[in-house]
Enzyme design. Sequence first.
Site, mmCIF file in Angstrom:
data_model
loop_
_atom_site.group_PDB
_atom_site.id
_atom_site.type_symbol
_atom_site.label_atom_id
_atom_site.label_comp_id
_atom_site.label_asym_id
_atom_site.label_seq_id
_atom_site.Cartn_x
_atom_site.Cartn_y
_atom_site.Cartn_z
ATOM 1 N N GLY A 137 31.814 -36.075 -51.004
ATOM 2 C CA GLY A 137 30.428 -35.967 -52.006
ATOM 3 C C GLY A 137 31.239 -34.660 -52.690
ATOM 4 C CB CYS A 138 29.651 -34.267 -56.747
ATOM 5 S SG CYS A 138 27.654 -33.871 -56.137
#
Length: 313
Positions: free
Chosen positions: A114-115
């Site tokens: 995930g970012c």
Amino acid sequence: MTKVFIDGSQGTTGLKIFERFENRGDIELLKIDENKRKDSAERAKLINESDITFLCLPDAASIEAVSLVSNNRVKIIDTSTAHRTNSDWAYGFRELDNSFKERIETLSRIAIPGCYASGFNSIVYPLVKHGVISKDYPLTCYAMSGYTGAGKKGIAQYEDDNRDSELDSPRQYALTQQHKHLKEMQAVSGLGRTPFFAPHICDYPCGMVVSIPLFSDMCEKKLSLADIREILAEHYDNKPFVKVRELGYSDTMIGSNNFAERDDMELEVNGNDERILITSRFDNLGKGASGAAIQCMNIALGLDEKTGLNLGE
């Protein structure tokens, strides 16, 4: 020619991956009929014809897509949350440790981080690994992201000419401390305590800054700013996608959109010897999503990992 299928090519990440492949002569894109995008039989056909399939889907749809694989030769690169803490999958952040790169090279299932988790783990993983903090350190993570991280619905909301004036300002969310990235943030860094996480979505398209503050008297050993910067620099030595800046690199401010359209990230250490601030800056759609996915594909195929990607100075 490597045959690539993007399952979910109409989503934000899928579209970015598709755009990056348009000018690559070594990739043959397998395209699904627009009317069959949700047809499981047609998706299964293209998945099993591909060498690599990117999943740019919600979690449940990604799990379903994996169940459609019958060709053992197919490599799956999943950008959803579904498999990021699954020990049978490689975690797609090769810079964290050589073992991560080896798993990307050898396993047929790769989960893209995930970012927010990318920024968090880029800082916290080496701090834990090198004994700077304990696994039970009460970590706080403060983060700012461009609105493209909110998906197609969020993008449309921000780009609507008649939008609510509240969108003009940064908005804090995940108020219940149940953000979907927390699980991988804790698991990948090996933490025994779930961190406090305060993410914000802001009125600009792309870019992200993830910040971790430390109190030096709560660390496992007495370290200066220079010491911590050196630990990070050695950890990421010869890893071009993660740049550890010199002390004082940013004079007074760190902008969160400066890395838009780039596929690398940078770390900075600021503050003083008592209160230390470590930041990770990158593009939430680059190293935080599609750029990381393509980097992992390059590694899995034995190519130069920088192929088709944009690394700045």
